[in-house]
Design an enzyme around this catalytic site. Structure first.
Site, PDB file in Angstrom:
ATOM      1  N   ALA A   1      80.756  41.416   3.457  1.00 19.13           N
ATOM      2  CA  ALA A   1      80.287  41.219   1.693  1.00 19.13           C
ATOM      3  C   ALA A   1      79.118  42.740   1.692  1.00 19.13           C
ATOM      4  CB  ALA A   1      79.661  40.710   1.397  1.00 19.13           C
ATOM      5  N   GLY A   2      80.203  43.366   0.756  1.00 18.04           N
ATOM      6  CA  GLY A   2      79.361  44.486   0.417  1.00 18.04           C
ATOM      7  C   GLY A   2      80.771  45.974   0.307  1.00 18.04           C
TER       8      GLY A   2
ATOM      9  N   ASN B   1      67.417  45.243   6.120  1.00 18.09           N
ATOM     10  CA  ASN B   1      67.890  43.985   6.240  1.00 18.09           C
ATOM     11  C   ASN B   1      69.260  44.754   7.632  1.00 18.09           C
ATOM     12  OD1 ASN B   1      69.311  45.144   4.278  1.00 18.09           O
ATOM     13  ND2 ASN B   1      70.888  43.288   5.050  1.00 18.09           N
TER      14      ASN B   1
ATOM     15  N   HIS C   1      80.112  48.741   4.906  1.00 20.95           N
ATOM     16  CA  HIS C   1      81.124  48.629   5.904  1.00 20.95           C
ATOM     17  C   HIS C   1      83.059  49.432   6.260  1.00 20.95           C
ATOM     18  CE1 HIS C   1      78.565  44.805   5.961  1.00 20.95           C
ATOM     19  NE2 HIS C   1      78.079  44.884   4.103  1.00 20.95           N
TER      20      HIS C   1
ATOM     21  N   HIS D   1      71.322  50.783   1.433  1.00 21.75           N
ATOM     22  CA  HIS D   1      71.913  50.133   3.037  1.00 21.75           C
ATOM     23  C   HIS D   1      71.800  51.402   4.254  1.00 21.75           C
ATOM     24  CE1 HIS D   1      70.854  46.174   1.519  1.00 21.75           C
ATOM     25  NE2 HIS D   1      72.256  46.317   0.582  1.00 21.75           N
ATOM     26  N   LEU D   2      71.759  51.884   5.012  1.00 17.73           N
ATOM     27  CA  LEU D   2      71.441  52.835   5.707  1.00 17.73           C
ATOM     28  C   LEU D   2      72.279  51.884   7.511  1.00 17.73           C
ATOM     29  CD1 LEU D   2      70.011  55.380   4.523  1.00 17.73           C
ATOM     30  CD2 LEU D   2      71.977  54.976   4.334  1.00 17.73           C
TER      31      LEU D   2
ATOM     32  N   ASP E   1      73.563  49.469  -3.962  1.00 13.47           N
ATOM     33  CA  ASP E   1      73.689  48.816  -3.181  1.00 13.47           C
ATOM     34  C   ASP E   1      74.613  48.786  -2.514  1.00 13.47           C
ATOM     35  OD1 ASP E   1      73.327  46.660  -1.677  1.00 13.47           O
ATOM     36  OD2 ASP E   1      74.178  44.870  -3.504  1.00 13.47           O
TER      37      ASP E   1
ATOM     38  N   HIS F   1      68.005  51.203  -3.887  1.00 14.75           N
ATOM     39  CA  HIS F   1      68.967  50.372  -3.107  1.00 14.75           C
ATOM     40  C   HIS F   1      69.971  51.096  -1.908  1.00 14.75           C
ATOM     41  CE1 HIS F   1      70.641  45.204  -2.924  1.00 14.75           C
ATOM     42  NE2 HIS F   1      70.793  46.468  -1.805  1.00 14.75           N
TER      43      HIS F   1
HETATM   44 ZN   LIG Z   1      71.568  45.416  -0.596  1.00 13.27          ZN
END
Ligand SMILES: [Zn+2]
Length: 414
Positions: free
Chosen positions: A286-287, A91, A276, A59-60, A272, A57
């Site tokens: 958020a993240g 996403n 950011h 996000h790149l 995850d 999981h």
């Molecule tokens: Zn995620």
């Protein structure tokens, strides 16, 4: 052998003092007897050899958001943190929801990735293309796209679905996203999984109620992950530092303790990683970034006696490979020679300035940790040593079970 790594290694829950032979980028032999090889790496006293780890999981960003993170910076962060395979979340901007964007993504990874990778495809009412896994958001998160009909998107997915389980309607009612938002969504997801008997992976389970639902149902084709931030941080930390905003949110100490109480049953740990920047965080994104702290927090937990090294191997190598049907990863002879060497005695302080992610900050700034990844090897070649990235991007896409290159049979059931 083209490479022999000697020293203490972990295999089948035991530590052996021996040799790992590598040929054509694959593990050819775990051996207690000396192996002949052209090139040698020795794990010194206090160092242990483990498999390179898989993070399912991540996000790149990249594409239009290359200023936040690129495939290059994100996968450098991964191998710096002991992770040799990343699962790319779709996403992005633009989102990966059609064949053409998926092809573009693959092209970028082929050129720029320092780690091996699995490519995800986002489902929200659109037609699926052939990807390594599918992502469905039951409620909106970063990117704002969510599935208006989870069951339908899940039903038509041609492969395993990773689901972000937070219920859309309840988010509107409770924007702070209390536990019920996750619990209701998990119940819905489990119901669909029970009905269609298809592989489902539930992302970042954060609540006691949600975890109980999954463990009580015991569906063999359902898996799930827990993140380090839900294991190591709580709502109290968020109250002190608003940068710790994340979906699902940090929970109570009771929830956190419950996750730890069932740690042996947790199948996968995944970061995850959401890079950011401080500016994004000021604006309320958020993240949390996590690729370079994930394994280190776990090594520190091993030093504290909370888990074992073998737990890490299971939750971040063996289980991800089995659950997501990856033929060339895992920790056995014949699989890719993705290896890390860790120093369990090394004490260090977390500083974002020493990280490769472009996020530029970390939730764990100033934390003193014991245990460090000191070398990362990808398919038989050293790609990171003592915080230095070595060589060019040579990441490859994972090989799925049942794919053209010699099937080893269907996906095993747990
Ligand atoms: Zn995620």
């Amino acid at each position: 052998m083209e490479l022999v790594i000697s020293g203490k290694f972990l295999l089948n829950e035991r530590i052996f003092d021996g040799y790992i032979g590598i040929k054509d980028g694959k593990i050819s032999k775990f051996s207690l007897r000396k192996l002949k090889g052209d090139s040698k790496i020795k794990a010194e006293k206090g160092q242990i050899i483990l498999p390179g780890l898989v993070d399912v999981h991540v996000h790149l960003r990249d594409f239009e958001e290359y200023k936040k993170e690129t495939i290059e910076s994100g996968t450098k962060a991964a191998i710096h943190g002991g992770i040799t395979t990343v699962f790319d979340m779709p996403n992005t901007k633009p989102p990966i929801m059609d064949e053409k964007t998926l092809k573009m993504r693959e092209f970028l990874f082929r050129k720029k990735s320092y780690a091996d990778y699995a490519l995800g495809f986002l489902l929200a009412g659109n037609k699926p293309a052939k990807a390594d896994f599918y992502k469905i958001f039951m409620g909106a998160s970063t990117g704002g796209i969510y599935s208006k009909n989870f069951e339908e998107d899940f039903r038509k997915a041609p492969g395993i679905v990773s689901v972000h389980a937070e219920d859309y309607e309840l988010i509107q009612e409770y924007p702070e996203r209390p536990p019920i938002v996750e619990e209701v969504a998990i119940k819905k997801a489990l119901k669909a999984a029970e009905k269609y008997k298809k592989p489902l992976h539930i992302c970042h389970v954060s609540t006691k109620g949600g975890l109980q639902e999954i463990l009580n149902k015991k569906l063999p084709w359902v898996s799930f992950e827990v993140t380090p931030h839900h294991l190591f941080l709580t709502r109290k930390d968020y109250e002190k530092n608003r940068f710790l905003k994340v979906y699902p949110p940090l929970r109570s100490e009771e929830d956190r303790r419950y996750l730890w109480s069932r740690i042996k049953e947790i199948l996968i740990i995944a970061s995850d990683h959401a890079p950011h920047t401080p500016e994004d965080k000021e604006a309320g994104s958020a993240g949390l970034p996590g690729l370079e702290t994930e394994v280190h927090l776990l090594l520190d937990a091993v030093n504290k006696g909370l888990i074992t090294l073998w737990d890490i191997v299971e939750k971040m190598s063996i289980n991800p490979a089995r659950i997501f049907g990856i033929k060339n990863k895992g920790w056995e002879e014949g699989r890719d020679a993705d290896i890390i060497i860790i120093d369990m005695k090394r004490e260090w302080t977390v500083k974002a300035e020493n990280f490769y992610t472009k996020a530029g900050w970390t939730p764990y700034e100033g934390w003193k940790l014991k245990g460090k990844v000191i070398m990362t090897i990808l398919r038989g070649e050293v790609v990171m040593e003592e915080d230095e990235i070595i060589g060019k991007p040579r990441g490859e896409r994972i090989v799925r079970e049942g794919s053209a290159e010699g099937s080893v049979g269907g996906r095993e059931e747990r």
